[in-house]
Design an enzyme around this catalytic site. Structure first.
Site, PDB file in Angstrom:
ATOM      1  CE1 TYR A   1       0.248   2.068   4.051  1.00 21.29           C
ATOM      2  CE2 TYR A   1       0.819  -0.253   4.644  1.00 21.29           C
ATOM      3  CZ  TYR A   1       0.909   1.104   5.154  1.00 21.29           C
ATOM      4  OH  TYR A   1       1.524   1.504   6.161  1.00 21.29           O
ATOM      5  CB  CYS A   2       1.630   3.905  -1.416  1.00 18.47           C
ATOM      6  SG  CYS A   2       0.690   4.055  -3.091  1.00 18.47           S
ATOM      7  CG  ASN A   3       0.424   8.649   1.238  1.00 18.28           C
ATOM      8  OD1 ASN A   3       0.089   8.172   2.413  1.00 18.28           O
ATOM      9  ND2 ASN A   3       1.287   9.443   1.069  1.00 18.28           N
TER      10      ASN A   3
ATOM     11  N   GLY B   1      -2.051   4.958  -4.266  1.00 20.35           N
ATOM     12  CA  GLY B   1      -2.066   3.884  -5.213  1.00 20.35           C
ATOM     13  C   GLY B   1      -1.183   3.712  -6.397  1.00 20.35           C
TER      14      GLY B   1
ATOM     15  CG  PHE C   1      -2.097   4.965   4.702  1.00 26.25           C
ATOM     16  CD1 PHE C   1      -2.448   4.141   5.726  1.00 26.25           C
ATOM     17  CD2 PHE C   1      -1.462   6.075   5.103  1.00 26.25           C
ATOM     18  CE1 PHE C   1      -2.270   4.446   7.027  1.00 26.25           C
ATOM     19  CE2 PHE C   1      -1.010   6.498   6.406  1.00 26.25           C
ATOM     20  CZ  PHE C   1      -1.578   5.558   7.415  1.00 26.25           C
TER      21      PHE C   1
END
Length: 245
Positions: free
Chosen positions: A206-208, A210, A233
């Site tokens: 995951y990241c902020n 995508g 996230f």
């Protein structure tokens, strides 16, 4: 005088470039910078062999490499040089991919005496920004498997032993807040650090928003991970779920 000095230093340079054999293996390990230097300098005759399957080779490969898939090694040994002293360098999909190592062992059994493995493989070669061949489908976008915040939380609570949540943002972002239980593996060194990822577990990146986790997802596919998913996230925080510091 100067020419003689260069001739004296060349063997030392070659010894530094090509590491000695590990006592636990029948072949040496070469790092990405060493392979790049070897390809650029052309100091020594060698053959670079891509041990992945033909489809992966057609999608992307290191310039100058020939395709000898590990599963077809016995049928394609005629592509290997006649001189058993020629350096052979095998690579595949990273440190947890065994194809290049199996091919290297097979080459040693055939009598080749100068065998190396580029264990970091194609994913790291791409990650560090070196030039490589790209097939027409290389840039084709894939569909990732998205997991919702609620489903991810339930999975973390009910099956923690079989799950690995990976935050692919920078270390500073991770320290400022992350999904509880996540480990940090930044995208810019994701393939190089992939040995910390367990192929026997479900990997959720995951990241902020995508973008980086999509890239990490693609890298996981190339590294041979099958049970993977992507989370966002921003969605996790919007759902009001806990954030660890």
């Amino acid at each position: 005088m100067r020419k003689n000095l260069l001739l004296m230093l060349l063997p030392v340079a070659l010894l530094a470039l090509f590491p000695s054999f590990s006592p636990a293996e029948n072949y040496g390990i070469i790092q990405h910078a060493e392979l790049k230097q070897l390809l650029d300098a052309d100091l020594h005759p060698f053959l670079l062999v891509d041990s992945r399957n033909p489809e992966e080779y057609r999608e992307a490969h290191i310039p100058g490499a020939i395709s000898i898939p590990q599963k077809a090694f016995d049928e394609l040994i005629g592509l290997l040089p006649a001189d058993s002293a020629t350096m052979l360098i095998f690579y595949c999909n990273g440190v947890k991919c065994g194809k290049s190592k199996k091919s290297a062992e097979a080459a040693r059994e055939l009598g080749y005496t100068n065998v190396r493995v580029f264990a970091e493989g194609m994913p790291v070669w791409e990650e560090v920004g070196y030039t490589f061949y790209k097939g027409e489908d290389y840039e084709k976008r894939i569909e990732t498997t998205l997991i919702s915040p609620v489903d991810l939380q339930e999975l973390a609570e009910t099956q923690p032993a079989g799950l690995q949540i990976v935050d692919v943002r920078d270390a500073e972002e991770f320290a400022a807040g992350h999904i509880p239980g996540a480990i940090n593996c930044p995208l810019n060194s994701f393939a190089a650090s992939s040995e910390i990822l367990d192929k026997d577990k479900k990997i959720v990146v995951y990241c902020n928003s995508g973008g980086r986790s999509y890239s990490a997802y693609c890298k996981l596919l190339k590294l041979g991970y099958k049970n993977i998913a992507q989370a966002i996230f921003a969605d996790w925080k919007e759902a009001g779920l806990p954030v660890a510091l």
